[in-house]
Motif scaffolding. Structure first.
Motif, mmCIF file in Angstrom:
data_model
loop_
_atom_site.group_PDB
_atom_site.id
_atom_site.type_symbol
_atom_site.label_atom_id
_atom_site.label_comp_id
_atom_site.label_asym_id
_atom_site.label_seq_id
_atom_site.Cartn_x
_atom_site.Cartn_y
_atom_site.Cartn_z
ATOM 1 N N GLY A 144 13.367 22.437 -1.889
ATOM 2 C CA GLY A 144 13.752 23.218 -3.056
ATOM 3 C C GLY A 144 15.034 22.780 -3.723
ATOM 4 N N THR A 145 15.596 21.655 -3.282
ATOM 5 C CA THR A 145 16.859 21.198 -3.848
ATOM 6 C C THR A 145 16.678 19.809 -4.454
ATOM 7 O OG1 THR A 145 18.045 22.409 -2.125
ATOM 8 C CG2 THR A 145 19.305 20.791 -3.357
ATOM 9 N N PRO A 146 16.565 19.743 -5.776
ATOM 10 C CA PRO A 146 16.482 18.418 -6.402
ATOM 11 C C PRO A 146 17.804 17.673 -6.223
ATOM 12 C CG PRO A 146 16.641 20.120 -8.077
ATOM 13 C CD PRO A 146 16.551 20.816 -6.756
ATOM 14 N N ARG A 147 17.723 16.375 -6.204
ATOM 15 C CA ARG A 147 18.907 15.529 -6.065
ATOM 16 C C ARG A 147 18.911 14.485 -7.176
ATOM 17 N NH1 ARG A 147 21.432 18.549 -2.792
ATOM 18 N NH2 ARG A 147 20.823 18.655 -0.642
ATOM 19 N N THR B 47 0.815 -1.218 0.000
ATOM 20 C CA THR B 47 0.000 0.000 0.000
ATOM 21 C C THR B 47 0.850 1.269 0.000
ATOM 22 O OG1 THR B 47 -0.181 0.006 2.416
ATOM 23 C CG2 THR B 47 -1.942 -1.102 1.172
ATOM 24 N N LYS B 48 2.005 1.234 0.641
ATOM 25 C CA LYS B 48 2.871 2.411 0.703
ATOM 26 C C LYS B 48 4.023 2.235 -0.262
ATOM 27 C CE LYS B 48 1.760 3.534 5.483
ATOM 28 N NZ LYS B 48 1.072 2.339 5.977
ATOM 29 N N LEU B 49 4.111 3.172 -1.204
ATOM 30 C CA LEU B 49 5.164 3.154 -2.213
ATOM 31 C C LEU B 49 5.961 4.446 -2.150
ATOM 32 C CD1 LEU B 49 3.025 1.936 -5.263
ATOM 33 C CD2 LEU B 49 4.492 0.528 -3.807
ATOM 34 N N ALA B 50 7.196 4.390 -2.571
ATOM 35 C CA ALA B 50 8.017 5.589 -2.718
ATOM 36 C C ALA B 50 8.861 5.408 -3.971
ATOM 37 C CB ALA B 50 8.906 5.807 -1.501
ATOM 38 N N ALA B 51 8.992 6.468 -4.753
ATOM 39 C CA ALA B 51 9.758 6.417 -5.994
ATOM 40 C C ALA B 51 10.688 7.617 -6.057
ATOM 41 C CB ALA B 51 8.818 6.407 -7.200
ATOM 42 N N ALA B 52 11.883 7.385 -6.571
ATOM 43 C CA ALA B 52 12.912 8.418 -6.619
ATOM 44 C C ALA B 52 13.172 8.856 -8.053
ATOM 45 C CB ALA B 52 14.195 7.891 -5.987
ATOM 46 N N VAL B 53 13.341 10.165 -8.237
ATOM 47 C CA VAL B 53 13.588 10.754 -9.554
ATOM 48 C C VAL B 53 15.032 11.241 -9.619
ATOM 49 C CG1 VAL B 53 12.953 12.603 -11.146
ATOM 50 C CG2 VAL B 53 11.188 11.473 -9.792
ATOM 51 N N TYR B 54 15.748 10.817 -10.628
ATOM 52 C CA TYR B 54 17.108 11.296 -10.850
ATOM 53 C C TYR B 54 17.023 12.743 -11.327
ATOM 54 C CZ TYR B 54 22.035 11.070 -12.075
ATOM 55 O OH TYR B 54 23.392 11.283 -12.128
ATOM 56 N N GLY B 55 17.639 13.652 -10.578
ATOM 57 C CA GLY B 55 17.565 15.070 -10.918
ATOM 58 C C GLY B 55 16.264 15.705 -10.466
ATOM 59 N N TYR C 185 23.159 10.044 -6.089
ATOM 60 C CA TYR C 185 24.386 9.762 -6.820
ATOM 61 C C TYR C 185 25.397 10.876 -6.573
ATOM 62 C CZ TYR C 185 27.444 8.564 -10.700
ATOM 63 O OH TYR C 185 28.518 8.227 -11.468
ATOM 64 N N GLY C 186 26.591 10.510 -6.138
ATOM 65 C CA GLY C 186 27.624 11.496 -5.851
ATOM 66 C C GLY C 186 27.310 12.347 -4.635
ATOM 67 N N GLY C 187 26.397 11.861 -3.776
ATOM 68 C CA GLY C 187 25.972 12.650 -2.626
ATOM 69 C C GLY C 187 25.949 11.839 -1.346
ATOM 70 N N TYR C 188 24.859 11.919 -0.637
ATOM 71 C CA TYR C 188 24.754 11.345 0.690
ATOM 72 C C TYR C 188 23.618 10.328 0.775
ATOM 73 C CZ TYR C 188 27.660 15.356 1.835
ATOM 74 O OH TYR C 188 28.660 16.271 1.860
ATOM 75 N N ILE C 189 23.514 9.712 1.945
ATOM 76 C CA ILE C 189 22.383 8.850 2.286
ATOM 77 C C ILE C 189 21.411 9.702 3.079
ATOM 78 C CG2 ILE C 189 21.624 6.842 3.582
ATOM 79 C CD1 ILE C 189 24.449 5.673 3.137
ATOM 80 N N TYR C 190 20.135 9.664 2.720
ATOM 81 C CA TYR C 190 19.097 10.421 3.416
ATOM 82 C C TYR C 190 18.110 9.440 4.020
ATOM 83 C CZ TYR C 190 20.872 14.420 0.806
ATOM 84 O OH TYR C 190 21.675 15.407 0.291
ATOM 85 N N THR C 191 17.695 9.694 5.243
ATOM 86 C CA THR C 191 16.690 8.854 5.900
ATOM 87 C C THR C 191 15.563 9.736 6.390
ATOM 88 O OG1 THR C 191 17.799 9.028 8.047
ATOM 89 C CG2 THR C 191 18.391 7.151 6.656
#
Length: 117
Positions: free
Chosen positions: A86-89, A57-65, A108-114
């Motif tokens: 306000g900061t795309p990743r 039921t709970k989904l999450a999707a990540a967008v490059y840029g 990519y080229g950055g950090y781990i976010y939780t």
């Protein structure tokens, strides 16, 4: 059909699936992939990764840029989430706890976010 699929996820019982297309849409299935629904509400994006709670039921999707999008209704509707306002990743991968309340994503080229939702 043939698309530039970049990620797929499944509920623990395998009945609910979600898949993302690079520079395309999110697709969901509630019958183990026999049929698919194109989710156009978020528009075409550079989808890179998708994750699911164990019940699907709970989904999450990540967008490059771009940003992270979440759904609490098996992908019918989606909300944009900005982990850093306000900061795309360049989101590269995302994962979820089994109940879907905790997310972790890497840029990519950055950090781990939780975070929690």
């Amino acid at each position: 059909g043939s698309r530039t699929w970049s990620s797929i996820t499944s509920s623990s019982d395998g009945t609910k699936l979600a898949a993302v297309v690079q520079n395309g849409y999110i697709y969901t299935s509630t019958d183990s992939g026999a049929t698919w629904t194109e989710r156009t509400g978020t528009g075409t994006r550079a989808w890179y990764s998708v994750t699911s709670s164990s019940d699907g039921t709970k989904l999450a999707a990540a967008v490059y840029g771009g940003y992270i999008y979440t759904s609490t209704d098996s992908g019918v509707t989606w909300s944009e989430t900005q982990p850093t306002a306000g900061t795309p990743r360049n989101w590269y991968a995302i994962t979820s706890s089994s109940d879907g309340t905790k997310l972790a994503a890497v840029a990519y080229g950055g950090y781990i976010y939780t975070g929690t939702r």
